[in-house]
Design an enzyme around this catalytic site. Structure first.
Site, PDB file in Angstrom:
ATOM      1  N   TYR A 102      -0.020  25.113 -14.815  1.00  0.00           N
ATOM      2  CA  TYR A 102      -0.414  25.426 -13.436  1.00  0.00           C
ATOM      3  C   TYR A 102      -0.960  26.845 -13.424  1.00  0.00           C
ATOM      4  CZ  TYR A 102       0.256  25.033  -8.347  1.00  0.00           C
ATOM      5  OH  TYR A 102       0.082  24.980  -7.001  1.00  0.00           O
ATOM      6  N   LYS A 107      -2.115  -5.245 -10.963  1.00  0.00           N
ATOM      7  CA  LYS A 107      -3.261  -5.045 -11.876  1.00  0.00           C
ATOM      8  C   LYS A 107      -3.051  -3.742 -12.657  1.00  0.00           C
ATOM      9  CE  LYS A 107      -5.973  -8.505 -10.390  1.00  0.00           C
ATOM     10  NZ  LYS A 107      -6.560  -9.567 -11.178  1.00  0.00           N
TER      11      LYS A 107
HETATM   12  O1  LMR Z   1      -5.223 -11.671  -9.490  1.00  0.00           O
HETATM   13  C1  LMR Z   1      -5.304 -12.688 -10.186  1.00  0.00           C
HETATM   14  O2  LMR Z   1      -4.308 -13.292 -10.616  1.00  0.00           O
HETATM   15  C2  LMR Z   1      -6.642 -13.212 -10.597  1.00  0.00           C
HETATM   16  C3  LMR Z   1      -7.754 -12.895  -9.685  1.00  0.00           C
HETATM   17  O3  LMR Z   1      -8.090 -11.539  -9.699  1.00  0.00           O
HETATM   18  C4  LMR Z   1      -7.583 -13.414  -8.292  1.00  0.00           C
HETATM   19  O4  LMR Z   1      -8.034 -12.739  -7.366  1.00  0.00           O
HETATM   20  O5  LMR Z   1      -7.025 -14.491  -8.126  1.00  0.00           O
HETATM   21 MG    MG Z   2      -8.750 -10.814  -7.877  1.00  0.00          MG
END
Ligand code: LMR
Ligand code: MG
Ligand code: NAD
Length: 471
Positions: free
Chosen positions: A114, A169
């Site tokens: 920092y 995700k």
């Molecule tokens: O999210 C998932 O399992 C896959 C895909 O991106 C979805 O939108 O169904």
């Molecule tokens: Mg998706």
């Protein structure tokens, strides 16, 4: 009481017992009668008049959770405050966190991570902006950006409700490819505002994964961001899905002795995923694709307000078929569903050619459940983790971004997508290929490794890499 239940699982019941009116034993008996098996009891609070307990209960059959709730609610002096299952417990407080790489243990550490020392690093990046890649997290970060407008097959549920998917995700990016991904759920569905927001946040990121943004806005958003940013912008529902679908279909066609050129293919749901899957199949040589959406078969005999549908109608359906899903499916050999849960019936599949290939990829509920038709289908796949043949973009996005980040690619182009699809298909050898195994498991470490390797090669060869990493 709030309730988020699932049958055939372990559930946690929070009970408030008025100790003047009831005893815990009554609740336990009611639970047993309703075929629940109490496996743990935790006392949360007790005082003179009441006690609050969490009961962990195993339930085996369909409907048991509801029976149990009803039984408990009819007991005087007992209040069911809350029910949750393991899925909800796993989401408590969210699923990801940020960890510093080094501890800050003393003033010396503090002055280096920092102020004042950090200022020299800032100055170095100011003098040479590309140093952001070596001196900040940029080299390994991806923004998972949504507006919540097409979340799985749940539709337009908005940015707050979209968060669990985007956190998921981010977990997958980290676990499978060691990419640091951040869920960013924007509170706007305006194309220009989304583009502006992503451009403003791009400096911190090495790539942008657009997720669950509905068609047709997703096409313009992606296209404009690709033009305006020098980092990869990839709409996962389009290209991630298309890559995995392509890999799975090549293997399914091989298994059933068909060729992509000749196969009669129906794609249901001409949105983000359906359009991109079609483009990839056309590029691979498919000639007989018919698209179906809510208004029926897309045909060049009609004109459409949606420009993507207009394009679609002009580039598919050479026989100019008309009608609905049933008409499209007559003698078709392949069904690809990226539309909505439960819209395909066994009777529909019976209209198809013998030994059909059915990819019911809507999430979380496929167009048809395998148990309803697998005896009349040669190859069945869904997008879900709990059935064999999971055709899901998770097989693509971790590895493709790993390769793009490592080669510091400016974009993810067609060559890199085809390389990723071939990599996924190649993980299954001819000996291993069978109707229950057309795509590798997401847990097969060779998937990310192979996708990364071939994507880097393709990025270098097609001239979009800014670095050639060692293997
Ligand atoms: O999210 C998932 O399992 C896959 C895909 O991106 C979805 O939108 O169904
Ligand atoms: Mg998706
Ligand atoms: N398995 C995977 O990897 C994967 C990847 C992406 C999307 N999906 C699934 O595909 C579906 C679509 O996702 P998207 O991102 O393309 O969404 P989208 O909103 O862009 O497109 C969905 C399309 O399906 C159409 N549709 C809805 N109900 C229909 C019906 N009854 N008959 C015909 N068409 C219908 C809509 O009109 C729309 O054009 C979702 O269920 C999503 O979960 C799966």
């Amino acid at each position: 009481m709030s309730s988020q239940m699932a049958d055939g699982k372990t559930i946690i019941l929070r009970l408030e017992i008025d100790t003047n009116l009831a005893q815990f034993g009554r609740a336990a008996t009611a639970i047993e009668k309703a075929k629940g098996d109490i496996i743990a009891i935790d006392v949360i609070h007790t005082d003179k008049n009441k006690s609050i307990r969490d009961l962990t209960v195993k339930i085996a059959e369909q409907g048991a959770a509801e029976r149990l709730t009803n039984a408990l609610q009819s007991l005087p002096g007992i209040r069911l405050l809350h029910i949750s299952d393991r899925t909800f417990l796993l989401h408590l407080g969210g699923k990801i966190t940020i960890q510093p790489k080094t501890p800050i243990q003393n003033r010396d550490d503090l002055s280096r991570v920092y102020t004042p020392e950090v200022a020299r690093v800032c100055q170095a990046i100011f003098d040479e902006p590309s140093k952001a890649y070596t001196l900040t997290i940029k080299r390994n970060t991806v923004a998972v950006v949504t507006d919540g407008s097409a979340v799985l097959g749940l539709g337009n549920i908005g940015p707050y409700a979209a968060m669990p998917v985007m956190e998921g995700k981010a977990m997958l990016f980290k676990q499978f490819a060691d990419v640091d991904a951040f869920p960013i759920c924007l509170d706007t569905q305006d194309t220009d505002q989304i583009i502006a927001a992503v451009k403003h946040l791009a400096p911190a990121f090495g790539g942008i994964n657009l997720e669950d943004i509905s068609a047709p806005r997703c096409f313009e958003i992606e296209q404009r961001l690709r033009q305006e940013l020098d980092i990869p912008v990839f709409h996962d529902d389009q290209h991630g899905t298309a890559v995995v679908l392509y890999a799975g279909l090549l293997n399914a066609l091989k298994l059933t002795g068909r060729s992509l050129n000749e196969a009669r293919i129906v794609i249901c749901g001409i949105g983000a995923a359906g359009t991109a899957c079609t483009k990839m199949l056309l590029a691979g040589g498919a000639k007989h694709i018919v698209g179906v959406d809510r208004e029926g078969i897309l045909t060049a005999d009609r004109t459409y307000d949606n420009p993507m549908w207009q394009w679609y109608a002009e580039h598919t359906n050479p026989q100019r078929l008309t009608g609905g899903l049933a008409e499209a499916l007559q003698h078709a050999e392949v069904f690809i569903g990226v539309s909505a849960g439960g819209i395909l019936t066994r009777a529909h599949i019976e209209l198809m050619a013998p030994e059909p290939i059915v990819f019911a990829m809507a999430n979380p509920e496929p167009e048809i459940r395998p148990e309803l038709a697998e005896d009349i289908v040669a190859v069945f796949a869904t997008g879900r983790s709990d059935y064999p043949n999971q055709i899901n973009n998770v097989l693509c996005f971790p590895g493709i971004f790993r390769g793009a980040l490592d080669s510091r690619a400016t974009t993810i182009n067609e060559e890199m997508k085809v390389a990723a699809a071939e990599a996924i298909a190649s993980v299954i050898s001819d000996d291993e290929l069978n109707r229950m195994y057309i795509v590798p498991s997401v847990f097969n470490a060779r998937v990310v490794e192979e996708v990364r390797r071939r994507v880097i090669q393709a990025a270098v060869k097609s001239g979009v890499s800014r670095r050639n990493p060692r293997e």
